[in-house]
Structure formats: C-alpha cells, structure tokens
Enzyme design. Structure first.
Site, PDB file in Angstrom:
ATOM      1  N   CYS A   1       0.798  -1.409  -0.193  1.00  6.59           N
ATOM      2  CA  CYS A   1       0.114   0.141   0.337  1.00  6.59           C
ATOM      3  C   CYS A   1       0.567   1.504   0.191  1.00  6.59           C
ATOM      4  O   CYS A   1       0.385   2.281  -0.678  1.00  6.59           O
ATOM      5  CB  CYS A   1      -0.970  -0.080   1.067  1.00  6.59           C
ATOM      6  SG  CYS A   1      -1.674  -1.804   1.680  1.00  6.59           S
TER       7      CYS A   1
ATOM      8  N   ARG B   1       6.862 -11.377   5.927  1.00  7.34           N
ATOM      9  CA  ARG B   1       6.642 -11.714   6.563  1.00  7.34           C
ATOM     10  C   ARG B   1       6.855 -12.317   7.528  1.00  7.34           C
ATOM     11  O   ARG B   1       6.602 -13.562   7.233  1.00  7.34           O
ATOM     12  CB  ARG B   1       4.927 -11.761   6.625  1.00  7.34           C
ATOM     13  CG  ARG B   1       3.315 -10.404   5.512  1.00  7.34           C
ATOM     14  CD  ARG B   1       2.407 -10.573   5.326  1.00  7.34           C
ATOM     15  NE  ARG B   1       2.138  -9.686   5.055  1.00  7.34           N
ATOM     16  CZ  ARG B   1       0.368  -9.393   4.324  1.00  7.34           C
ATOM     17  NH1 ARG B   1      -0.508 -10.261   5.222  1.00  7.34           N
ATOM     18  NH2 ARG B   1      -0.219  -8.786   3.852  1.00  7.34           N
TER      19      ARG B   1
ATOM     20  N   GLN C   1       1.680 -10.956  -3.757  1.00  9.58           N
ATOM     21  CA  GLN C   1      -0.229 -10.458  -3.892  1.00  9.58           C
ATOM     22  C   GLN C   1      -0.577 -10.534  -4.996  1.00  9.58           C
ATOM     23  O   GLN C   1       0.444  -9.737  -5.908  1.00  9.58           O
ATOM     24  CB  GLN C   1       0.194  -9.345  -2.771  1.00  9.58           C
ATOM     25  CG  GLN C   1       0.148  -9.463  -1.339  1.00  9.58           C
ATOM     26  CD  GLN C   1      -0.674  -8.706  -0.552  1.00  9.58           C
ATOM     27  OE1 GLN C   1      -1.917  -8.358  -1.993  1.00  9.58           O
ATOM     28  NE2 GLN C   1      -0.335  -8.214   0.570  1.00  9.58           N
TER      29      GLN C   1
ATOM     30  N   ASP D   1      -2.255  -7.783  -5.797  1.00  4.63           N
ATOM     31  CA  ASP D   1      -2.273  -6.443  -4.857  1.00  4.63           C
ATOM     32  C   ASP D   1      -3.015  -5.334  -6.288  1.00  4.63           C
ATOM     33  O   ASP D   1      -2.642  -5.696  -7.360  1.00  4.63           O
ATOM     34  CB  ASP D   1      -1.161  -6.373  -4.277  1.00  4.63           C
ATOM     35  CG  ASP D   1      -2.168  -5.192  -3.323  1.00  4.63           C
ATOM     36  OD1 ASP D   1      -2.620  -5.215  -2.894  1.00  4.63           O
ATOM     37  OD2 ASP D   1      -1.350  -4.426  -2.382  1.00  4.63           O
TER      38      ASP D   1
ATOM     39  N   HIS E   1      -4.713  -1.265  -5.497  1.00  3.36           N
ATOM     40  CA  HIS E   1      -5.332  -0.135  -4.431  1.00  3.36           C
ATOM     41  C   HIS E   1      -5.675   0.405  -5.605  1.00  3.36           C
ATOM     42  O   HIS E   1      -5.367   0.833  -5.978  1.00  3.36           O
ATOM     43  CB  HIS E   1      -4.216   0.603  -3.810  1.00  3.36           C
ATOM     44  CG  HIS E   1      -3.343  -0.090  -3.187  1.00  3.36           C
ATOM     45  ND1 HIS E   1      -2.465  -0.897  -3.256  1.00  3.36           N
ATOM     46  CD2 HIS E   1      -3.685  -0.624  -1.587  1.00  3.36           C
ATOM     47  CE1 HIS E   1      -1.936  -1.678  -1.594  1.00  3.36           C
ATOM     48  NE2 HIS E   1      -3.068  -1.532  -0.969  1.00  3.36           N
TER      49      HIS E   1
ATOM     50  N   LYS F   1     -14.012  -4.660   6.449  1.00  3.38           N
ATOM     51  CA  LYS F   1     -13.449  -5.609   5.131  1.00  3.38           C
ATOM     52  C   LYS F   1     -14.230  -6.712   4.564  1.00  3.38           C
ATOM     53  O   LYS F   1     -14.928  -6.783   5.367  1.00  3.38           O
ATOM     54  CB  LYS F   1     -11.749  -5.200   5.492  1.00  3.38           C
ATOM     55  CG  LYS F   1     -11.927  -6.277   6.291  1.00  3.38           C
ATOM     56  CD  LYS F   1     -10.361  -7.588   6.535  1.00  3.38           C
ATOM     57  CE  LYS F   1      -9.616  -7.965   8.070  1.00  3.38           C
ATOM     58  NZ  LYS F   1      -9.528  -8.651   7.537  1.00  3.38           N
TER      59      LYS F   1
ATOM     60  N   HIS G   1      -8.205  -2.359  -0.556  1.00  7.40           N
ATOM     61  CA  HIS G   1      -7.361  -2.450  -0.671  1.00  7.40           C
ATOM     62  C   HIS G   1      -7.785  -3.537  -1.621  1.00  7.40           C
ATOM     63  O   HIS G   1      -9.169  -4.582  -0.672  1.00  7.40           O
ATOM     64  CB  HIS G   1      -6.337  -2.934   0.565  1.00  7.40           C
ATOM     65  CG  HIS G   1      -5.964  -1.693   1.126  1.00  7.40           C
ATOM     66  ND1 HIS G   1      -4.342  -1.415   1.572  1.00  7.40           N
ATOM     67  CD2 HIS G   1      -6.533  -0.558   2.212  1.00  7.40           C
ATOM     68  CE1 HIS G   1      -4.130  -0.734   2.596  1.00  7.40           C
ATOM     69  NE2 HIS G   1      -5.713  -0.160   2.490  1.00  7.40           N
TER      70      HIS G   1
HETATM   71  C1  TSB Z   1      -5.064  -6.853  -0.193  1.00  5.66           C
HETATM   72  N1  TSB Z   1      -2.799  -4.489   1.958  1.00  5.66           N
HETATM   73  C2  TSB Z   1      -4.087  -5.577   1.695  1.00  5.66           C
HETATM   74  C3  TSB Z   1      -3.764  -5.525   0.097  1.00  5.66           C
HETATM   75  O1  TSB Z   1      -3.864  -4.163  -0.260  1.00  5.66           O
HETATM   76  C4  TSB Z   1      -3.141  -6.743   2.732  1.00  5.66           C
HETATM   77  O2  TSB Z   1      -2.185  -7.034   2.648  1.00  5.66           O
HETATM   78  N2  TSB Z   1      -4.291  -7.196   2.943  1.00  5.66           N
HETATM   79  S1  TSB Z   1      -3.780  -8.982   3.054  1.00  5.66           S
HETATM   80  O3  TSB Z   1      -2.884  -9.065   4.496  1.00  5.66           O
HETATM   81  O4  TSB Z   1      -5.018  -9.335   3.866  1.00  5.66           O
HETATM   82  O5  TSB Z   1      -3.348  -9.801   2.603  1.00  5.66           O
HETATM   83  C5  TSB Z   1      -4.011  -9.747   1.011  1.00  5.66           C
HETATM   84  C6  TSB Z   1      -4.252 -11.309   1.671  1.00  5.66           C
HETATM   85  O6  TSB Z   1      -2.743 -12.370   0.922  1.00  5.66           O
HETATM   86  C7  TSB Z   1      -4.857 -11.755   2.538  1.00  5.66           C
HETATM   87  O7  TSB Z   1      -6.109 -12.070   1.163  1.00  5.66           O
HETATM   88  C8  TSB Z   1      -4.586 -14.222   2.195  1.00  5.66           C
HETATM   89  O8  TSB Z   1      -4.948 -14.307   1.419  1.00  5.66           O
HETATM   90  C9  TSB Z   1      -3.160 -13.806   1.830  1.00  5.66           C
HETATM   91  N3  TSB Z   1      -2.038 -13.912   2.827  1.00  5.66           N
HETATM   92  C10 TSB Z   1      -1.678 -13.121   3.955  1.00  5.66           C
HETATM   93  N4  TSB Z   1      -1.114 -14.027   4.700  1.00  5.66           N
HETATM   94  C11 TSB Z   1      -0.657 -14.687   4.098  1.00  5.66           C
HETATM   95  C12 TSB Z   1       0.532 -15.913   3.882  1.00  5.66           C
HETATM   96  N5  TSB Z   1       1.235 -16.053   4.769  1.00  5.66           N
HETATM   97  N6  TSB Z   1       0.790 -16.400   3.253  1.00  5.66           N
HETATM   98  C13 TSB Z   1       0.655 -16.402   1.816  1.00  5.66           C
HETATM   99  N7  TSB Z   1      -1.400 -16.069   1.690  1.00  5.66           N
HETATM  100  C14 TSB Z   1      -0.749 -14.566   3.126  1.00  5.66           C
HETATM  101 ZN    ZN Z   2      -3.183  -2.544   0.866  1.00  3.25          ZN
END
Ligand code: TSB
Ligand code: ZN
Length: 587
Positions: free
Chosen positions: A277, A306, A324, A326, A328, A412, A458
């Site tokens: 983001c 992460r 992702q 992803d 925005h 959300k 997002h």
């Molecule tokens: C959608 N900032 C927002 C983005 O813009 C975001 O990061 N959202 S999130 O934290 O929910 O992450 C997005 C998606 O990543 C989740 O819906 C999930 O499907 C996936 N995700 C989250 N953590 C993991 C992980 N450790 N391993 C694999 N996929 C993951």
């Molecule tokens: Zn985001």
C-alpha cells in the site's frame, strides 16, 4: 467431516477422552505434567510436558492400549468443587496447574476438578459420567507445541486424538483424514514437482519449480488480462522500503511484529515490505488528480515478506515470502459503493471460472467499544459499514458479519475457504481505508475546484498466488483443468521403434500451436508409461500405434477415464485448443 467442537454430545465425549489420554500417559510416564487438553474441530489434543522424553507416532499404540484398559476398568468420572486456596494446595507440585489457577478470574472462587480412578484434573467440564463410555477412539499424531504458543517457552508434546460414539463413525472420520492427506497440496506439490523448500533458503520460503511456475504464470496472465479490461494500471515497485515509509503508513506501529527486522545500508534503514500500500500511495501522489480521473486502480503482482510463526508456515498456503495479486483503488467517497460492487463481482466471476463453490464471505466490522484499535469517527464507520452491507445485499450474496475483525483503518470483506488439512484461511479480500490517504496527504480536485481526500480500497482477488495455487491444487486433487496443467498432453508411441517418429511429429505440431505437450518415447513397457501418465494427472494421454500413424490420427485418453477416442490430428488440435481457450473444467 463433522465439526466436533460444534456438536455438544461429541464435544463432551472428546473432552473426556482427552482426560483418558492424560491418565494413560501418567500411568506410562509417571513424571508427566499436563498443560491444556481442549476439544478442537477434528477431535481433541493434550499438551504434555514429558521432561526429556520425546514421543513419536510409534509410542501412540502403547498409550492407546493403556487408554482401552482404563476405559474397560470403567471408573466413574466424579466432579468435585474446591476453593482457589484448596486448588493451589492440591496442585502445589504442578507448575502448569498453578499457572492456570493463578490466572483465573477473581470471580472464580469455586474451582472444579474431575477425577477418574487414580487421576484428577483441573477442569470446567462437563464430562461423561464414566470412562466406560469411551470405546471408539484413536490417537492420530504427536507434534511439538510451545507452551502458550510462544517460541521463547519450553516445547511441550501435543498428542491429537478423536473419539466417536460408534466404530462406523470413527472409521468414516479416519477415511476422511486419509482422503484429505491425499489432497494436501504439500503432498501433490512434491509428487508433481510443483515447489520445494530448502533449509538453506529458509522456512516459509518455497521455491517454485518449473511445473509450479507454469501454473503460476497462467494465473498471472489470467488475472492480468481481466484487470486490464477493468481499467487497472499495473506497476512494478521494489520489495523493500525505508523504515520511514512504514512509519508514515502506520505499519511500523501497528504491524511491526509481522515484519522482518530492519537492515541498514549506508545511512538508510530498510525493511522488507509486508504490504504494498505505501508504495502505491506514492505512485498515486506522483501527479495531481482531478475527480474526473477517479477511480484510479493501481495493480501489482507484488512480493511481500511477513514474519509468520515457524509452526504456522505451511507449503504454499502460509509462507513468509509471498506474491500478492494486489491493487489499490483510489475513489471519491461517492464511488465507494460502485467500486466495491465491481470488486465483489470480479471475485464472483473468478470463482465461477475456477469452479470454486465452497467459500464464505465474511464482512468484518469494528468493535464499537474498542476506541483504541479503531479510529474514533462513528459516522464514517457506520456509513462505510452500511455501504458494504448494502452492496452485498444488492448482489444477493450470502455473508456473515464478524464484529471486531475489521482492520484498524476500515471495514473489510474476506473470503474464507477450508484447506484439505487445517483451519480456514482467507483467499480474497477487499478492505476499505480512510486513514492511509490522510497519512500520505493524498488529494484530488473536486468539481468545485476544491482539494479533497480520496478513499482507498485495498483488494487482492487471488489473495496471493501462493495461497491460491495451494487451494486450487487441493480443490482439483492435483488434476488441474487443461489450461492450467503444466503438461497438457503426453504423447506415447506404442512402440518407440515403430511409431517414435510419428509421435515426435505430433508432439511438435502441438507445441507449435502453443500446447504444452511432452513425448514419452522411453524404452519402457506401454502399460508402465500409461500408468505413469495417469498418476501424474496429465489431462490428455495420446496413444499412438500403427493404425494412428497410417491414418494420421491420435487416440486419446482423458485423465481418470479408461476409454479412448480417435480423432484426426487437426480435429484433436481444434478440440484441445477450444478447451484451453474456454478454460473449461472437466469433472
Ligand atoms: C489487499 N494491503 C492489503 C492488500 O492491498 C493486504 O495486504 N491485505 S492482507 O494482509 O489481507 O493480505 C492479502 C492476502 O494475502 C490475504 O487475503 C491472504 O489471501 C494472503 N496472505 C496473507 N498472509 C499470507 C501468507 N502468510 N501466505 C500466503 N498468503 C497470505
Ligand atoms: Zn493494501
């Protein structure tokens, strides 16, 4: 599979079975100390401190035998209520129980214990009235579990089991576990060489092998094309940012425990990014915007890092390095409803293409009392929550509401799915955000020429390519539809000596039109090569003998089917090309 936790009768029975397990362990390992033994969806477990003794699955039959013996003996299960002081005295030599008792609420002046023969455990209950009723149980596995789930604490041993009222129910449960294991994407991933892990790279850092990479590329192409059609602009941004970037966004305060630690390069302090983001906010801010430009949709297939607990990482489903899908979306407040609707429609559209039916929409709202986590603007929250609810109702989708699950910046919508093994996970997500645009001082000029702050959505349709791939492998049990299959056609000459050239010619013809075909002209028996093609789950196996060679045809067999169909080569090319183009799915 039955959710045992949600079935009252089975819950009680499994809880009593956990006590029976503890009693048997105590008989066999007199120094054992017990932490907690809760009922879970799939049965029960007990966390046990066995000092230096480390259990393996081979120890389970012996424990089970002791459990059967105790159950047959048939002691009554008796509840006793004692005061906190009495409890502290009774369990004075057991540091785990002392910890539990000391942390009990002030109001809990009466503490209950359950005894069966020579074994007493601290417990709220309820329990069965006798161990005699525990007949159909099985211990399933043993694993390490940190005390209180904290890696800084001692590692305890967790024994899992399950108990039913009848032998048939137990057998059915065990059959479903076996079936789930067969579908587990980690198993299929190994068999089909989709991805690997290596300790030199690190845990939660999978390496995508060529077959897996082919699947991912198809997913990328698929969603990229959809997003382009829907007015998204895709960017590339670095997978690091400075600490200041994440201080500005608020992640440094709210998300630090999920981030990799900082690294210093010259005078700059970097972090591996956990989210994209902040980068996209800066892309938006790169130029001035008018209300006429909005919505602006910035998409990226973006790599994030992460920190996930080492016990939580799992194949491609939960990783520490993820990509992702992803985007925005920058909108005016009036556009929130419409844009949210477009995202939900896209999710529904994609799920339809992939034949995903088993999922739940979860609308996550704030906890109105929690003013510390959620910024204090009731009107804004109410407005946003109602808008999302309204769209979901308009679209007629089923959803459930979860209070207190919203992100700190807004409500959300998450899509929850159930993997073959383990608890539910989120796939797609769409999150409304009023805060980030403020933090980055974003603006657009409205129709009166005044500066306004945009709202951000997002969204990630696949979630991550990693998790989505894991899910789709499990959904299809590894038999992917043709358009996603790393190898779409296997060509097998009956006798490589006689039809080898023809098979090569057919394979090349398929390759020329972009079909992923592979020739198997090894000097192996036909039966062996056919079996291997079946177990590798290739959608089409072509069997080419003299007749096919003479008549310029192919005889094909679909995965999982016995009969063969013969077609002219050109007709076959047409058939499979259509199937790939339409992304058809076969049962
Ligand atoms: C959608 N900032 C927002 C983005 O813009 C975001 O990061 N959202 S999130 O934290 O929910 O992450 C997005 C998606 O990543 C989740 O819906 C999930 O499907 C996936 N995700 C989250 N953590 C993991 C992980 N450790 N391993 C694999 N996929 C993951
Ligand atoms: Zn985001």
């Amino acid at each position: 599979m039955i959710n045992i936790k949600e079935n009252e009768q089975l819950s009680i029975m499994n809880h009593s079975c956990a006590h029976l397990l503890a009693q048997a362990v105590k008989h066999l390992y007199p120094n054992a100390l017990f932490w907690v033994g809760p009922v879970i969806e799939e049965g029960f477990y007990y966390d046990i401190d066995l000092g230096d003794t480390s259990l393996t699955e081979e120890d389970l039959p012996k424990i089970e035998k002791e459990m059967k013996k105790i159950a047959k003996d048939g002691k009554r299960i008796v509840r006793e209520e004692i005061s906190k002081e009495q409890a502290l005295e009774k369990f004075k030599d057991d540091p785990y129980k002392i910890d539990l008792i000391s942390r009990m609420n002030e109001e809990e002046t009466i503490i209950s214990c359950y005894s069966q023969g020579d074994f007493t455990d601290l417990c709220r209950g309820p329990h069965l009235d006798t161990v005699k009723k525990l007949k159909h149980f099985k211990l399933l596995k043993v694993s390490g579990a940190y005390w209180k789930g904290d890696a800084k604490n001692k590692m305890l041993q967790r024994i899992y089991g399950v108990c039913y009222e009848t032998e048939e129910e137990l057998k059915e449960h065990l059959r479903l576990i076996e079936e789930a294991k067969m579908r587990d994407h980690r198993k299929i991933g190994r068999e089909q060489e989709l991805f690997m892990n290596h300790e030199l790279v690190g845990s939660g850092m999978p390496l995508w092998l060529p077959n897996g990479a082919l699947i991912r590329k198809q997913l990328e192409n698929y969603i990229y094309e959809k997003e382009q059609k829907l007015g998204y602009s895709h960017v590339y941004t670095p997978c690091v940012g400075t600490v200041d970037l994440y201080k500005t966004s608020g992640h440094w305060d709210h998300y630090k425990e999920n981030m990799f630690p900082m690294m210093k390069v010259d005078e700059e302090e970097f972090v591996l990014r956990p989210m994209n983001c902040p980068h996209h906010m800066l892309v938006y801010k790169n130029k001035m915007h008018s209300y006429r430009d909005l919505p602006i949709r910035i998409g990226e297939f973006a790599t994030d890092f992460r920190y996930e607990a080492s016990g939580a990482v799992k194949g491609l489903e939960r990783v520490r390095c993820m990509c992702q899908n992803d985007a925005h979306l920058f909108v005016t407040p009036e556009q929130i409803g419409e844009e949210f609707k477009r995202v939900v429609s896209l999710i529904l559209d994609v799920y339809k293409d992939f034949g995903i039916k088993d999922y739940k929409f979860r609308l996550s709202l704030r906890d109105k009392e929690d003013k510390e986590k959620y910024f204090d603007d009731d009107e804004m929250w109410d407005n946003a929550e109602n808008k999302l609810r309204g769209v979901l109702n308009d679209l007629g989708v089923d959803y459930f509401e979860a209070e207190g699950e919203a992100a700190f910046y807004g409500p959300k919508l998450d899509v929850e799915v159930k993997p073959a093994v383990g608890p539910e996970v989120t796939l797609s997500t769409c999150q409304l955000d009023f805060l980030l645009p403020r933090k980055f001082d974003l603006s657009y000029i409205d129709n009166k020429g005044e500066k306004q702050i945009p709202v951000v959505l997002h969204r990630a349709i696949f979630g991550t390519f990693d998790r989505f791939t894991a899910f789709i492998i499990e959904e299809t049990k590894g038999a992917l539809p043709t358009w996603l299959s790393p190898i779409q056609v296997k060509t097998i000459p009956v006798n490589p000596e006689f039809q080898g050239d023809y098979a090569k010619e057919v394979t090349n013809k398929l390759k020329e039109v972009g079909i992923r075909a592979e020739l198997d002209d090894r000097n192996e028996k036909l039966g062996y090569r056919l079996r291997e093609a079946q177990t590798s789950k290739v959608p089409y196996t072509l069997i080419l003998g003299d007749k096919e060679k003479e008549e310029n045809t192919v005889s094909y067999r679909l995965h999982g089917q016995k009969e063969t169909t013969t077609l002219k080569v050109d007709e076959f090319v047409k058939l499979i090309t259509e199937e790939i183009k339409n992304k058809s799915r076969r049962k």
